[in-house]
Design a protein around this motif. Structure first.
Motif, PDB file in Angstrom:
ATOM      1  N   PHE A   9      28.003 -50.067 -82.695  1.00  8.81           N
ATOM      2  CA  PHE A   9      29.383 -50.412 -83.042  1.00  8.81           C
ATOM      3  C   PHE A   9      29.526 -51.918 -83.206  1.00  8.81           C
ATOM      4  O   PHE A   9      30.151 -52.393 -84.150  1.00  8.81           O
ATOM      5  N   GLU A  10      28.920 -52.663 -82.295  1.00  8.80           N
ATOM      6  CA  GLU A  10      28.982 -54.126 -82.358  1.00  8.80           C
ATOM      7  C   GLU A  10      28.364 -54.649 -83.659  1.00  8.80           C
ATOM      8  O   GLU A  10      28.896 -55.562 -84.280  1.00  8.80           O
ATOM      9  N   ARG A  11      27.264 -54.051 -84.089  1.00  7.32           N
ATOM     10  CA  ARG A  11      26.598 -54.466 -85.339  1.00  7.32           C
ATOM     11  C   ARG A  11      27.295 -53.933 -86.585  1.00  7.32           C
ATOM     12  O   ARG A  11      26.973 -54.341 -87.692  1.00  7.32           O
ATOM     13  N   GLY A  12      28.199 -52.981 -86.413  1.00  8.93           N
ATOM     14  CA  GLY A  12      28.814 -52.331 -87.575  1.00  8.93           C
ATOM     15  C   GLY A  12      27.815 -51.451 -88.303  1.00  8.93           C
ATOM     16  O   GLY A  12      27.916 -51.239 -89.508  1.00  8.93           O
ATOM     17  N   ASP A  13      26.862 -50.893 -87.566  1.00 11.75           N
ATOM     18  CA  ASP A  13      25.770 -50.097 -88.126  1.00 11.75           C
ATOM     19  C   ASP A  13      26.207 -48.636 -88.240  1.00 11.75           C
ATOM     20  O   ASP A  13      25.946 -47.818 -87.356  1.00 11.75           O
ATOM     21  N   VAL A  14      26.868 -48.321 -89.342  1.00  8.81           N
ATOM     22  CA  VAL A  14      27.412 -46.975 -89.534  1.00  8.81           C
ATOM     23  C   VAL A  14      26.296 -45.943 -89.657  1.00  8.81           C
ATOM     24  O   VAL A  14      26.445 -44.807 -89.198  1.00  8.81           O
ATOM     25  N   ALA A  15      25.140 -46.325 -90.205  1.00  5.89           N
ATOM     26  CA  ALA A  15      24.019 -45.385 -90.308  1.00  5.89           C
ATOM     27  C   ALA A  15      23.536 -44.978 -88.917  1.00  5.89           C
ATOM     28  O   ALA A  15      23.286 -43.796 -88.663  1.00  5.89           O
ATOM     29  N   ALA A  16      23.410 -45.940 -88.016  1.00  8.99           N
ATOM     30  CA  ALA A  16      23.003 -45.611 -86.640  1.00  8.99           C
ATOM     31  C   ALA A  16      24.061 -44.759 -85.951  1.00  8.99           C
ATOM     32  O   ALA A  16      23.735 -43.793 -85.262  1.00  8.99           O
ATOM     33  N   LEU A  17      25.333 -45.111 -86.143  1.00 13.72           N
ATOM     34  CA  LEU A  17      26.417 -44.323 -85.554  1.00 13.72           C
ATOM     35  C   LEU A  17      26.390 -42.897 -86.085  1.00 13.72           C
ATOM     36  O   LEU A  17      26.613 -41.945 -85.341  1.00 13.72           O
ATOM     37  N   SER A  18      26.101 -42.738 -87.366  1.00 13.70           N
ATOM     38  CA  SER A  18      26.059 -41.415 -87.985  1.00 13.70           C
ATOM     39  C   SER A  18      25.085 -40.493 -87.268  1.00 13.70           C
ATOM     40  O   SER A  18      25.374 -39.319 -87.058  1.00 13.70           O
ATOM     41  N   GLY A  19      23.937 -41.029 -86.877  1.00 11.29           N
ATOM     42  CA  GLY A  19      22.948 -40.221 -86.187  1.00 11.29           C
ATOM     43  C   GLY A  19      23.337 -39.836 -84.776  1.00 11.29           C
ATOM     44  O   GLY A  19      22.722 -38.956 -84.175  1.00 11.29           O
ATOM     45  N   MET A  20      24.369 -40.466 -84.240  1.00 18.73           N
ATOM     46  CA  MET A  20      24.796 -40.195 -82.867  1.00 18.73           C
ATOM     47  C   MET A  20      25.891 -39.137 -82.780  1.00 18.73           C
ATOM     48  O   MET A  20      26.217 -38.686 -81.692  1.00 18.73           O
ATOM     49  N   PHE A  21      26.484 -38.764 -83.912  1.00 22.22           N
ATOM     50  CA  PHE A  21      27.637 -37.862 -83.908  1.00 22.22           C
ATOM     51  C   PHE A  21      27.311 -36.535 -84.570  1.00 22.22           C
ATOM     52  O   PHE A  21      26.574 -36.483 -85.554  1.00 22.22           O
ATOM     53  N   ALA A  22      27.919 -35.475 -84.040  1.00 23.25           N
ATOM     54  CA  ALA A  22      27.847 -34.172 -84.703  1.00 23.25           C
ATOM     55  C   ALA A  22      28.575 -34.285 -86.037  1.00 23.25           C
ATOM     56  O   ALA A  22      29.584 -34.983 -86.137  1.00 23.25           O
ATOM     57  N   HIS A  23      28.073 -33.611 -87.036  1.00 22.98           N
ATOM     58  CA  HIS A  23      28.686 -33.675 -88.362  1.00 22.98           C
ATOM     59  C   HIS A  23      29.327 -32.342 -88.710  1.00 22.98           C
ATOM     60  O   HIS A  23      29.186 -31.841 -89.816  1.00 22.98           O
ATOM     61  N   ASP A  24      30.048 -31.785 -87.771  1.00 18.56           N
ATOM     62  CA  ASP A  24      30.747 -30.533 -88.043  1.00 18.56           C
ATOM     63  C   ASP A  24      32.226 -30.696 -87.715  1.00 18.56           C
ATOM     64  O   ASP A  24      32.643 -31.718 -87.187  1.00 18.56           O
ATOM     65  N   ASP A  25      32.989 -29.697 -88.043  1.00 13.32           N
ATOM     66  CA  ASP A  25      34.439 -29.788 -87.865  1.00 13.32           C
ATOM     67  C   ASP A  25      34.876 -29.709 -86.403  1.00 13.32           C
ATOM     68  O   ASP A  25      36.058 -29.853 -86.107  1.00 13.32           O
ATOM     69  N   ALA A  26      33.944 -29.493 -85.490  1.00 12.10           N
ATOM     70  CA  ALA A  26      34.294 -29.455 -84.074  1.00 12.10           C
ATOM     71  C   ALA A  26      34.334 -30.852 -83.454  1.00 12.10           C
ATOM     72  O   ALA A  26      34.782 -31.021 -82.341  1.00 12.10           O
ATOM     73  N   LEU A  27      33.877 -31.860 -84.188  1.00  8.73           N
ATOM     74  CA  LEU A  27      33.881 -33.233 -83.685  1.00  8.73           C
ATOM     75  C   LEU A  27      35.310 -33.714 -83.452  1.00  8.73           C
ATOM     76  O   LEU A  27      36.191 -33.498 -84.278  1.00  8.73           O
ATOM     77  N   ILE A  28      35.534 -34.375 -82.330  1.00  6.30           N
ATOM     78  CA  ILE A  28      36.849 -34.943 -82.013  1.00  6.30           C
ATOM     79  C   ILE A  28      36.645 -36.389 -81.592  1.00  6.30           C
ATOM     80  O   ILE A  28      35.847 -36.670 -80.702  1.00  6.30           O
ATOM     81  N   PHE A  29      37.366 -37.297 -82.232  1.00 11.38           N
ATOM     82  CA  PHE A  29      37.305 -38.713 -81.871  1.00 11.38           C
ATOM     83  C   PHE A  29      38.727 -39.204 -81.677  1.00 11.38           C
ATOM     84  O   PHE A  29      39.559 -39.090 -82.567  1.00 11.38           O
ATOM     85  N   TYR A  30      39.012 -39.727 -80.495  1.00  9.77           N
ATOM     86  CA  TYR A  30      40.319 -40.310 -80.207  1.00  9.77           C
ATOM     87  C   TYR A  30      40.148 -41.799 -80.008  1.00  9.77           C
ATOM     88  O   TYR A  30      39.268 -42.234 -79.273  1.00  9.77           O
ATOM     89  N   GLY A  31      41.016 -42.580 -80.640  1.00  7.33           N
ATOM     90  CA  GLY A  31      40.953 -44.022 -80.526  1.00  7.33           C
ATOM     91  C   GLY A  31      42.018 -44.579 -79.606  1.00  7.33           C
ATOM     92  O   GLY A  31      42.534 -43.883 -78.733  1.00  7.33           O
ATOM     93  N   THR A  32      42.387 -45.827 -79.848  1.00 11.88           N
ATOM     94  CA  THR A  32      43.171 -46.570 -78.875  1.00 11.88           C
ATOM     95  C   THR A  32      44.668 -46.323 -78.901  1.00 11.88           C
ATOM     96  O   THR A  32      45.377 -46.880 -78.082  1.00 11.88           O
ATOM     97  N   HIS A  33      45.165 -45.553 -79.812  1.00  9.46           N
ATOM     98  CA  HIS A  33      46.598 -45.230 -79.757  1.00  9.46           C
ATOM     99  C   HIS A  33      46.816 -43.805 -80.232  1.00  9.46           C
ATOM    100  O   HIS A  33      45.909 -43.174 -80.776  1.00  9.46           O
TER     101      HIS A  33
END
Length: 140
Positions: A9-33
């Protein structure tokens, strides 16, 4: 995983982040608000790309203990910390959030763990109010 997420996240490395997350509709991400939540990888990816463009001089760190609990016989786990720090500039506003709360659920996919749920939250209401114009939405 939380440390690897922090570095990517600090590097803004979206490719690395992509490999860390499930790529299905069950994924849930909640942010700061309350209006920042996504349920598909494509939406999470778009958010990471936008944040990478908006956040300048970004430094991230984990300053608190990471708590982990294995679930489902080791097939899943919950983890969290109350010490996820972000220091950056956004829209000309320099900010430091040294103790965001981060919690997640990860599932084992062979030898790899993938996020199926991630939640970052800031309790710093004055900060959210100051940068609401950059986020393009009301934070209240």
């Amino acid at each position: 995983m939380l440390i690897a997420f922090t570095r990517a996240f600090e590097r803004g490395d979206v490719a690395a982040l992509s490999g860390m997350f499930a790529h299905d509709d069950a994924l849930i991400f909640y942010g700061t608000h309350d209006r920042l939540h996504f349920t598909r990888w494509t939406d999470v990816e778009r958010s990471f790309r936008m944040q990478s463009e908006l956040l300048k001089d970004l430094v991230c760190e984990i300053t608190g203990d990471i708590q982990v609990r294995l679930l489902a016989g080791g097939a899943a786990a919950c983890a969290g910390t109350a010490g996820f720090g972000i220091h950056a500039t956004m829209g000309g506003v320099r900010f430091e959030l040294p103790a965001l709360r981060m919690s997640c659920t990860v599932e084992r996919d062979g030898a790899t763990w993938r996020f199926v749920q991630l939640h970052l939250s800031a309790s710093d209401r004055p900060f959210l109010d100051r940068v609401g114009h950059v986020l393009g939405r009301q934070t209240g």
